[in-house]
Design an enzyme around this catalytic site. Sequence first.
Site, PDB file in Angstrom:
ATOM      1  CG  HIS A 242      32.522  27.612  10.764  1.00 50.26           C
ATOM      2  ND1 HIS A 242      32.077  26.798  11.881  1.00 50.26           N
ATOM      3  CD2 HIS A 242      33.556  26.655  10.050  1.00 50.26           C
ATOM      4  CE1 HIS A 242      32.767  25.685  11.836  1.00 50.26           C
ATOM      5  NE2 HIS A 242      33.451  25.686  10.616  1.00 50.26           N
TER       6      HIS A 242
ATOM      7  CD  GLU B 298      33.258  25.126  15.054  1.00 47.66           C
ATOM      8  OE1 GLU B 298      34.337  25.840  14.864  1.00 47.66           O
ATOM      9  OE2 GLU B 298      33.597  23.971  14.862  1.00 47.66           O
TER      10      GLU B 298
ATOM     11  CG  ASN C 221      37.778  27.497  10.020  1.00 52.31           C
ATOM     12  OD1 ASN C 221      38.786  28.542  10.846  1.00 52.31           O
ATOM     13  ND2 ASN C 221      36.705  27.148  10.481  1.00 52.31           N
TER      14      ASN C 221
ATOM     15  N   GLY D 298      34.923  17.908  12.706  1.00 52.46           N
ATOM     16  CA  GLY D 298      35.723  17.492  14.089  1.00 52.46           C
ATOM     17  C   GLY D 298      35.339  16.331  14.498  1.00 52.46           C
TER      18      GLY D 298
ATOM     19  CD  GLU E 271      32.779  23.820   7.018  1.00 53.31           C
ATOM     20  OE1 GLU E 271      33.972  23.302   6.847  1.00 53.31           O
ATOM     21  OE2 GLU E 271      32.441  24.577   7.816  1.00 53.31           O
TER      22      GLU E 271
ATOM     23  CE  LYS F 157      36.812  24.503  12.868  1.00 53.36           C
ATOM     24  NZ  LYS F 157      35.968  23.407  13.254  1.00 53.36           N
TER      25      LYS F 157
ATOM     26  CB  SER G 203      36.171  14.767   9.128  1.00 52.09           C
ATOM     27  OG  SER G 203      35.599  15.043  10.433  1.00 52.09           O
TER      28      SER G 203
HETATM   29  P1  PGA Z   1      37.551  19.758  10.569  1.00 56.56           P
HETATM   30  O1  PGA Z   1      36.570  21.474  10.428  1.00 56.56           O
HETATM   31  O2  PGA Z   1      38.068  19.690   9.275  1.00 56.56           O
HETATM   32  O3  PGA Z   1      38.247  20.038  11.883  1.00 56.56           O
HETATM   33  O4  PGA Z   1      36.095  18.778  10.554  1.00 56.56           O
HETATM   34  C1  PGA Z   1      36.092  21.956   9.518  1.00 56.56           C
HETATM   35  C2  PGA Z   1      35.732  23.310   9.434  1.00 56.56           C
HETATM   36  O5  PGA Z   1      34.771  23.650  10.853  1.00 56.56           O
HETATM   37  O6  PGA Z   1      35.538  24.074   8.680  1.00 56.56           O
END
Ligand code: PGA
Length: 252
Positions: A95, A97, A11, A171, A165, A13, A211
Amino acid sequence: MSQRRRIAAGNWKMNGSTAALAEFDALAARHPDPRVDILICPPATLLSPATRRMDGHNILIGGQDCHCAPSGAHTGDISAPMIADTGATAVILGHSERREDHGETSEQVRDKARAAHVAGLTALICMGESEDQRDADNTLDIIGGQMAASIPDDCNAENTVIAYEPIWAIGTGHVPTLGQITEVHDFIRARLIRRFGETAGNAIAILYGGSVKPSNASDIFTVANVDGALVGGASLKADDFSPIISALEGSF
Ligand code: PGA
């Protein structure tokens, strides 16, 4: 069970311009014949160039969101048929976000997933609890509620992938213990079986996200109901994503 799809999904983003397409070339060169599905979800601006560039390679391309309508007066949005028109075959939906930044509800995520299915896209439906919800011991209730409301009835192993997730792991570098991942993935599996029956419920892939790094991927992939990963930061560079793909290939 071993026939379930295994997926290493990236992803990107809101990251990446045309120069970043070189990362696709590097991944394709390193994984010419992968034993797992490699899916990269770049920003919408890169969908068409990415699918053109990966034509003839074993790397799948997906979007990061879609509108629930096929077309119309929705400035700034893109629809599932538009994503499919680029040659992409999947879309991330729900997601955290999107849920947080754009106030997306589980019901909207379900409608988007239906739209994705109609357009022939695989819907990669995300869910996860906040740190407060975990601390209050509400994780399974939250996941159960998100599953019930976000997953449409027409879901099957071909058109749907679930991603667990935990928001507090995205992150942050904080990864749940293998026991915590096991508990939630087993719970998701049981709910899928209860709702869709033994065969379909067992066939739907469940990814872990939050992560995931080259250093922890192998351990995470030992968990029985983890069928792959949804990777954010570590998917941006082939040097980081490639070892995660290899770890998944080596896990079964
Ligand atoms: P990350 O993000 O691997 O940077 O923690 C995962 C995600 O949001 O899909």
